[in-house]
Design an enzyme around this catalytic site. Structure first.
Site, PDB file in Angstrom:
ATOM      1  N   CYS A  88       2.390   9.416  -1.082  1.00 43.93           N
ATOM      2  CA  CYS A  88       1.845   9.261  -2.428  1.00 43.93           C
ATOM      3  C   CYS A  88       2.895   9.723  -3.427  1.00 43.93           C
ATOM      4  CB  CYS A  88       0.569  10.094  -2.570  1.00 43.93           C
ATOM      5  SG  CYS A  88      -0.099  10.117  -4.245  1.00 43.93           S
ATOM      6  N   CYS A  91       1.408  13.115  -5.404  1.00 45.80           N
ATOM      7  CA  CYS A  91       1.279  14.444  -4.789  1.00 45.80           C
ATOM      8  C   CYS A  91       2.113  14.636  -3.526  1.00 45.80           C
ATOM      9  CB  CYS A  91      -0.187  14.742  -4.480  1.00 45.80           C
ATOM     10  SG  CYS A  91      -0.862  13.765  -3.115  1.00 45.80           S
ATOM     11  N   CYS A 137      -5.412   7.874  -2.882  1.00 40.05           N
ATOM     12  CA  CYS A 137      -4.923   9.014  -2.125  1.00 40.05           C
ATOM     13  C   CYS A 137      -6.054  10.031  -2.022  1.00 40.05           C
ATOM     14  CB  CYS A 137      -3.714   9.619  -2.825  1.00 40.05           C
ATOM     15  SG  CYS A 137      -3.155  11.182  -2.090  1.00 40.05           S
ATOM     16  N   CYS A 140      -5.086  13.500  -4.158  1.00 38.78           N
ATOM     17  CA  CYS A 140      -5.030  13.604  -5.625  1.00 38.78           C
ATOM     18  C   CYS A 140      -5.797  12.505  -6.348  1.00 38.78           C
ATOM     19  CB  CYS A 140      -3.579  13.618  -6.092  1.00 38.78           C
ATOM     20  SG  CYS A 140      -2.714  12.047  -5.847  1.00 38.78           S
ATOM     21  N   CYS A 160      -3.318  -3.349   1.031  1.00 34.86           N
ATOM     22  CA  CYS A 160      -2.427  -4.006   0.082  1.00 34.86           C
ATOM     23  C   CYS A 160      -2.114  -2.975  -1.007  1.00 34.86           C
ATOM     24  CB  CYS A 160      -3.135  -5.231  -0.487  1.00 34.86           C
ATOM     25  SG  CYS A 160      -2.110  -6.246  -1.549  1.00 34.86           S
TER      26      CYS A 160
END
Length: 195
Positions: A88, A91, A137, A140, A160
């Protein structure tokens, strides 16, 4: 006829949003047409909007925080084939492995599985007059992309994902290569991507 006009409107709107003009349409259209907005949820890791605006590029902020979409076939990781993990960008949580990445032909990086089941959260997205499954995510709450049921075996899934919501990290260096880098005056950061 009216149904065709409505469908054409939503397709044109979706295309325009993919071209980075979302702010005009988000302010001009009623929320009912745009679909349900993300519900307020407490995430294990949180950042202030001010910090994120300083740390992320405008496109990273727009996609991860405002549920945007980058244009197809333009993302940095779309055709990327190196071995490693995808994290991510907000984070740093590990999300996907290169071993589950495949070329879907969609124009966005696609994965048939997550690295750990708890890495990615799923929620209904009714924006633009259609039903999709949004991926975020789990640490976060950053918007990543969407999940579809048209991927390859063994899962049949296609995550995707927007390239700008991801950071790539190659496999960690072996201790011998770290020692060589230190001896040759290398930085010793093991080639890791800064998040």
């Amino acid at each position: 006829m009216a149904a065709l006009l409505r469908r054409g409107f939503f397709l044109a709107l979706h295309h325009a949003l993919g071209q980075g003009r979302s702010s005009v349409y988000h302010h001009a259209l009623p929320a009912a047409l745009l679909g349900a907005r993300r519900t307020v949820k407490s995430w294990p890791v949180s950042f202030s909007q001010e910090e994120l605006k300083k740390r992320l590029t405008p496109m990273q902020f727009q996609i991860t925080q405002e549920r945007g979409t980058e244009s197809a076939f333009t993302g940095e990781w779309t055709y990327h084939k190196d071995e490693g993990t995808y994290h991510c960008v907000v984070c740093g949580a590990v999300l996907f492995s290169s071993s589950s990445k495949f070329d879907s032909g969609s124009g966005w990086p696609s994965f048939f599985d997550v690295l750990k089941e708890e890495s990615v959260s799923l929620s209904d997205d009714f924006s633009y007059g259609m039903h999709r499954i949004e991926t975020t995510c789990s640490q976060c709450g950053a918007h990543l992309g969407h999940l579809f049921d048209d991927g390859p075996k063994p899962t049949g899934k296609r995550y995707c994902i927007n390239s700008v919501s991801l950071a790539f990290q190659p496999p960690a260096s072996t201790p011998a290569s770290e020692a060589e880098a230190g001896a040759s005056g290398g930085s010793g950061n093991s080639g890791k991507t800064e998040l």
